[in-house]
Design an enzyme around this catalytic site. Sequence first.
Site, short mmCIF file in Angstrom:
data_model
loop_
_atom_site.label_atom_id
_atom_site.label_comp_id
_atom_site.label_asym_id
_atom_site.label_seq_id
_atom_site.Cartn_x
_atom_site.Cartn_y
_atom_site.Cartn_z
CB SER A 1 36.82 30.45 35.82
OG SER A 1 36.08 30.77 36.97
CG ASP B 1 36.71 24.29 40.90
OD1 ASP B 1 36.58 25.18 41.75
OD2 ASP B 1 36.83 24.53 39.69
CG HIS C 1 38.68 27.36 39.73
ND1 HIS C 1 37.53 26.93 39.11
CD2 HIS C 1 38.79 28.68 39.42
CE1 HIS C 1 36.97 27.94 38.45
NE2 HIS C 1 37.72 29.02 38.62
#
Length: 280
Positions: free
Chosen positions: A149, A225, A258
């Site tokens: 991320s 995600d 995620h």
Amino acid sequence: MSLSLVSANRCFDGWHKQYSHDSKLLNCHMRFAVYLPPRAVSEKVPVLYWLSGLTCNDENFMQKAGALRLAAELGIAIVAPDTSPRGEGVPDDPDGAWDFGLGAGFYVNATQAPWNRHYQMYDYIVTELPALVEQHFPVAPRRSIAGHSMGGHGALVIALREATNYCSVSAFSPICHPMECPWGIKAFTGYLGDNRADWYQYDASELMRIAQIKVPALVDQGLDDSFLEQQLNPGSLEQAARENQYPLTLRMQPGYDHSYYFIASFIEDHLRFHARHLLT
């Protein structure tokens, strides 16, 4: 520069340890984690730097990713720093938001007050931390870098800008085009100011489009995600790689989100990818 041992745990015949130290660049006390494989007892080993995402610290990857068994087998050290400066006097988001300030350093060198006194995370990852690691641990000056991320953004940017210092780069769910997403716009405006010309040096898509030295890259992105469409923009990175014939492997993984469940599912692929470049 001295280190203070925070914790030590035997793991797969190697050692996971946490250390703290005073950072001259960040003007605060910092903590990082290191995993040393069994092979480090008798020889210097290559090292993978892992950069974590928003709200994380040095513990998330080491405890959740399931990477240490294979790192022990491959003979690769892993270093996981914190995601921002910390401590008394280090400024935080004035509204207490989780996507800016503490835990959200974005791996940039801040130029705007009050952030510029402490938030020099780019230089910390590129210069201060590796010098410390190579001084105190049996690691060779062969580095790769990876992240998730916000940390995937950091890993890609660092590998693209410091290509001669890294053998490979990988990322899970990276923020690929921060100049054009809410997280990135907020962070860059706060840390770097309103001049968008100053933002390009921290945008992986823009850097990949012009890269001359090309570090092999692997990116995994989950198709389920929740941040995919608004924040992550892997298509921008893919387009930049296509335009520049950059050696990027981008894999879109159906059903994955995620979380660290996603990372744990594919971390073996990433470690073996890095091993091919670190151990040759």
